[in-house]
Design an enzyme around this catalytic site. Structure first.
Site, PDB file in Angstrom:
ATOM      1  N   ARG A 294       4.319  -4.613   9.286  1.00 32.43           N
ATOM      2  CA  ARG A 294       3.820  -5.978   9.019  1.00 32.43           C
ATOM      3  C   ARG A 294       4.935  -7.027   9.141  1.00 32.43           C
ATOM      4  O   ARG A 294       4.662  -8.177   9.468  1.00 32.43           O
ATOM      5  CB  ARG A 294       3.141  -6.053   7.653  1.00 32.43           C
ATOM      6  CG  ARG A 294       1.922  -5.136   7.580  1.00 32.43           C
ATOM      7  CD  ARG A 294       0.889  -5.564   6.580  1.00 32.43           C
ATOM      8  NE  ARG A 294      -0.018  -4.452   6.329  1.00 32.43           N
ATOM      9  CZ  ARG A 294      -1.006  -4.065   7.126  1.00 32.43           C
ATOM     10  NH1 ARG A 294      -1.258  -4.724   8.247  1.00 32.43           N
ATOM     11  NH2 ARG A 294      -1.772  -3.027   6.823  1.00 32.43           N
TER      12      ARG A 294
ATOM     13  N   SER B 100      -3.229  -1.692  -8.512  1.00 28.27           N
ATOM     14  CA  SER B 100      -2.914  -0.925  -7.312  1.00 28.27           C
ATOM     15  C   SER B 100      -4.135  -0.115  -6.901  1.00 28.27           C
ATOM     16  O   SER B 100      -4.615   0.736  -7.661  1.00 28.27           O
ATOM     17  CB  SER B 100      -1.731   0.012  -7.571  1.00 28.27           C
ATOM     18  OG  SER B 100      -1.715   1.023  -6.577  1.00 28.27           O
TER      19      SER B 100
ATOM     20  N   ASP C 173      -1.029  -7.596   1.466  1.00 29.45           N
ATOM     21  CA  ASP C 173      -0.474  -7.218   2.775  1.00 29.45           C
ATOM     22  C   ASP C 173      -0.373  -8.406   3.733  1.00 29.45           C
ATOM     23  O   ASP C 173       0.232  -8.290   4.803  1.00 29.45           O
ATOM     24  CB  ASP C 173      -1.329  -6.107   3.413  1.00 29.45           C
ATOM     25  CG  ASP C 173      -1.225  -4.801   2.639  1.00 29.45           C
ATOM     26  OD1 ASP C 173      -0.231  -4.616   1.901  1.00 29.45           O
ATOM     27  OD2 ASP C 173      -2.131  -3.963   2.766  1.00 29.45           O
TER      28      ASP C 173
ATOM     29  N   GLY D 175       1.842   5.296   2.501  1.00 25.16           N
ATOM     30  CA  GLY D 175       1.691   5.372   1.048  1.00 25.16           C
ATOM     31  C   GLY D 175       0.270   5.738   0.665  1.00 25.16           C
ATOM     32  O   GLY D 175       0.046   6.491  -0.295  1.00 25.16           O
TER      33      GLY D 175
HETATM   34  C1  S3P Z   1      -3.803   0.045   0.065  1.00 21.92           C
HETATM   35  C2  S3P Z   1      -3.487  -0.606  -1.104  1.00 21.92           C
HETATM   36  C3  S3P Z   1      -2.378  -1.556  -1.244  1.00 21.92           C
HETATM   37  C4  S3P Z   1      -1.880  -2.032   0.116  1.00 21.92           C
HETATM   38  C5  S3P Z   1      -1.725  -0.910   1.083  1.00 21.92           C
HETATM   39  C6  S3P Z   1      -3.051  -0.192   1.301  1.00 21.92           C
HETATM   40  C7  S3P Z   1      -4.942   0.995   0.060  1.00 21.92           C
HETATM   41  O1  S3P Z   1      -1.297  -0.946  -1.920  1.00 21.92           O
HETATM   42  O2  S3P Z   1      -0.674  -2.754  -0.018  1.00 21.92           O
HETATM   43  O3  S3P Z   1      -1.264  -1.394   2.339  1.00 21.92           O
HETATM   44  O4  S3P Z   1      -5.434   1.371   1.147  1.00 21.92           O
HETATM   45  O5  S3P Z   1      -5.370   1.382  -1.023  1.00 21.92           O
HETATM   46  P1  S3P Z   1      -1.276  -0.810  -3.533  1.00 21.92           P
HETATM   47  O6  S3P Z   1      -2.508  -0.140  -3.943  1.00 21.92           O
HETATM   48  O7  S3P Z   1      -0.065   0.018  -3.850  1.00 21.92           O
HETATM   49  O8  S3P Z   1      -1.126  -2.191  -4.059  1.00 21.92           O
END
Ligand code: S3P
Length: 426
Positions: free
Chosen positions: A385, A163, A312, A92
Site C-alpha cells: 500500500r 481489529s 488501510d 497477517g
Molecule cells: C483485515 C483487517 C485489518 C486490515 C487488514 C485486513 C482483515 O487489520 O488492516 O489489511 O481482513 O481482517 P486489523 O484487523 O489488524 O486491524
C-alpha cells in the site's frame, strides 16, 4: 523492481477493480470448514490470497481454480495435519484467521511468515486463543508459532483494540467451542466474517461492537460473488479527485459501512464522489462509484471510530492531504505502525522526498497541505500500500517519480500498473 510514474493530464474511463482481499480470504477459510462445495466468483488473484489457499491445501482442503471462479470442497470442520510448516507469506490475515481455525483442530501445526510478517504482533490473537484452551508456543510475540488445538471453551472477550483479524480469529475458534463466544470491540472493525458466517448458516448475532457466535453450528457451503476491493479503488478515488478534468467510474466496489470511511472522508474534504446503483451481492453492499476531479480539497481531522473504517486507506489519504488546503490531522492510528511496514514512518520519509510537509506523531501524522510535489526516487519499504500510494503521489508530482521495491504491489493488486495505465490521459 522499479516503476516510473510520469505526470499525466488526467484519468478517464471505467474500471472494475480486483476482488476484495478480506472477503476472498474469508471465502476460502470459511468454505474450507463448511459441509459441501463453496463457489467463489471474482476472487482476488494476488499473493496474499494465494498464501491462504496454499495453507488450506496443505491442511487437506481441495481448491480448484478455473478462470474467475474458485471451488472449495469443505472439510466439515475437520482439517488434516500438514506435514510441513504453514507459510502465511506477507499476510497477517492468513496467519491470524488460520490460528483461530487451528485452535479447533486436534493436531499440531506451525505457522511461519516472511520477514515482515515475522515482525508483526501475534500476542493479540494468541492470548484469547490460550484462554479458550489452545496450546500455543512461540518465542516472544511473533511467528514462527506452534499451535496444538482441540477442545475449546467458549469465551467472552473484551478486545483492547479494534481489529477484524483478532475478532475473526476468536469467532472462528468459537465455532469449535461448546456454548456462546462473545467478542466486544472498542470500535467497530470490518464485519465480513460475521456476514459470511451468517450466509453459511452459523448462529451469529451482532449489535454495534458486540458479536456472539454459537459453537458447533453447522456451516453449509455457499455461493459468493466477491465485491471489488474498496482499498484498491481508493487509489483511483484519490488520483481522480486530485487531477482536474478526470472522470472515473469504479464498478462493483464493496461499500460495506465498516469499510467505506474513505468515501466519507474524501467527500468531507470536498471531493466529488457519487455512489450509483447501490445493490447487495449476497450480504455485502456494492455500488459503482463516480469520481470527478478538480474540486478543491480542504484538510480534515481523521480520528476515533473512523480509523478502523479506513485503516488501510490512510496512506493514500495522506497523499490527498498533501494537495488539500490547510492541515490534516490523523490521530488514534497507532496500528499503522504494525502493518506490513511502519506506515507512519514510511509515509513521512517517502512523501518528504517528494516535497510534502508531513510530520509523524506517536499515533498518526500531521500534514500541511497545499504542496506541489516534485518527482524523486522513493522506496516502498516492502509494503504494497505504500508503493501504490507513492504511485498516486507521483501522478500529481511534476516530473518523473521512481519507486524502488515496487514488486510488492503483487501482494494485493498485481495488475495495478496496467489498470492505472488504462485510465491515464497524457
Ligand atoms: C483485515 C483487517 C485489518 C486490515 C487488514 C485486513 C482483515 O487489520 O488492516 O489489511 O481482513 O481482517 P486489523 O484487523 O489488524 O486491524
Amino acid at each position: 523492481m522499479q516503476i516510473i510514474i510520469a505526470a499525466p493530464k488526467k484519468l478517464k474511463g471505467a474500471l472494475r477493480v480486483p476482488g476484495d482481499k478480506s472477503i476472498t480470504h474469508r471465502a476460502l477459510l470459511i468454505g474450507a470448514l463448511a459441509e459441501g462445495v463453496t463457489e467463489v466468483k471474482g476472487f482476488l488473484k494476488a499473493e496474499d490470497c494465494r498464501s491462504t489457499m496454499e495453507c488450506l491445501r496443505s491442511l487437506g482442503v481441495m481448491i480448484t481454480e478455473s478462470g474467475e471462479k474458485l471451488q472449495v470442497r469443505g472439510c466439515k470442520m475437520d482439517l488434516q495435519a500438514a506435514g510441513t510448516p504453514l507459510y502465511a507469506g506477507n499476510s497477517g490475515t492468513t496467519a491470524r484467521l488460520l490460528l483461530g481455525i487451528l485452535a479447533g483442530q486436534p493436531f499440531k501445526s506451525t505457522v511461519i511468515g516472511d520477514q515482515s510478517l515475522s515482525k508483526r504482533p501475534m500476542k493479540r490473537v494468541v492470548e484469547p486463543l490460550l484462554q479458550m484452551g489452545a496450546e500455543i508456543t512461540s518465542e516472544g510475540d511473533h511467528l514462527p508459532l506452534t499451535i496444538h488445538g482441540g477442545r475449546l471453551r467458549a469465551l467472552t472477550y473484551n478486545m483492547p483494540q479494534a481489529s477484524a483479524q483478532v475478532k475473526s480469529a476468536v469467532l472462528l475458534a468459537g465455532l469449535f467451542a461448546t456454548g456462546q463466544t462473545v467478542v466486544i470491540e472498542p470500535a467497530a472493525s470490518r464485519n465480513h466474517t460475521e456476514l459470511m458466517l451468517k450466509l453459511f448458516g452459523a448462529e451469529i448475532e451482532s449489535a454495534e461492537c458486540r458479536v456472539m457466535v454459537k459453537g458447533r453450528s453447522v456451516l453449509k457451503g455457499s455461493s459468493i460473488q466477491v465485491p471489488g476491493d474498496i482499498s484498491s479503488a481508493a487509489f483511483y478515488m484519490v488520483a481522480a479527485a486530485l487531477m482536474p478534468g478526470s472522470a472515473v467510474l469504479l464498478k462493483g466496489v464493496g461499500v460495506n459501512p465498516t469499510r467505506s470511511g474513505v468515501i466519507e472522508v474524501l467527500q468531507r474534504m470536498g471531493a466529488d464522489l457519487e455512489l450509483k446503483d447501490q445493490r447487495n451481492w449476497g450480504m455485502e453492499p456494492v455500488a459503482d462509484i463516480m469520481v470527478r476531479g478538480g474540486a478543491p480539497l480542504s484538510g480534515a481531522t481523521i480520528a476515533g471510530s473512523m480509523i478502523p473504517r479506513l485503516i488501510d486507506e490512510l496512506p493514500v489519504l495522506a497523499v490527498a492531504a498533501t494537495a488539500a488546503n490547510g492541515r490534516t490531522v490523523i490521530r488514534d492510528a497507532r496500528e499503522l505502525r504494525v502493518k506490513e511496514s511502519d506506515r507512519i514512518a514510511a509515509l513521512c520519509s517517502e512523501l518528504r522526498k517528494l516535497g510534502a510537509q508531513i510530520n509523524d506523531t506517536e499515533d498518526g501524522m500531521i500534514i500541511e497541505g497545499g504542496s506541489q510535489l516534485k518527482g524523486a526516487t522513493v522506496d516502498s519499504h516492502g509494503d504494497h500500500r505504500i508503493a501504490m500510494s507513492l504511485a498516486i503521489a507521483g501522478l500529481t508530482a511534476s516530473g518523473d517519480t521512481i519507486i524502488d521495491g515496487a514488486e510488492v504491489i503483487a501482494i494485493s493488486y498485481p495488475q495495478f500498473m496496467a489498470d492505472l495505465r488504462s485510465l491515464t490521459v497524457f
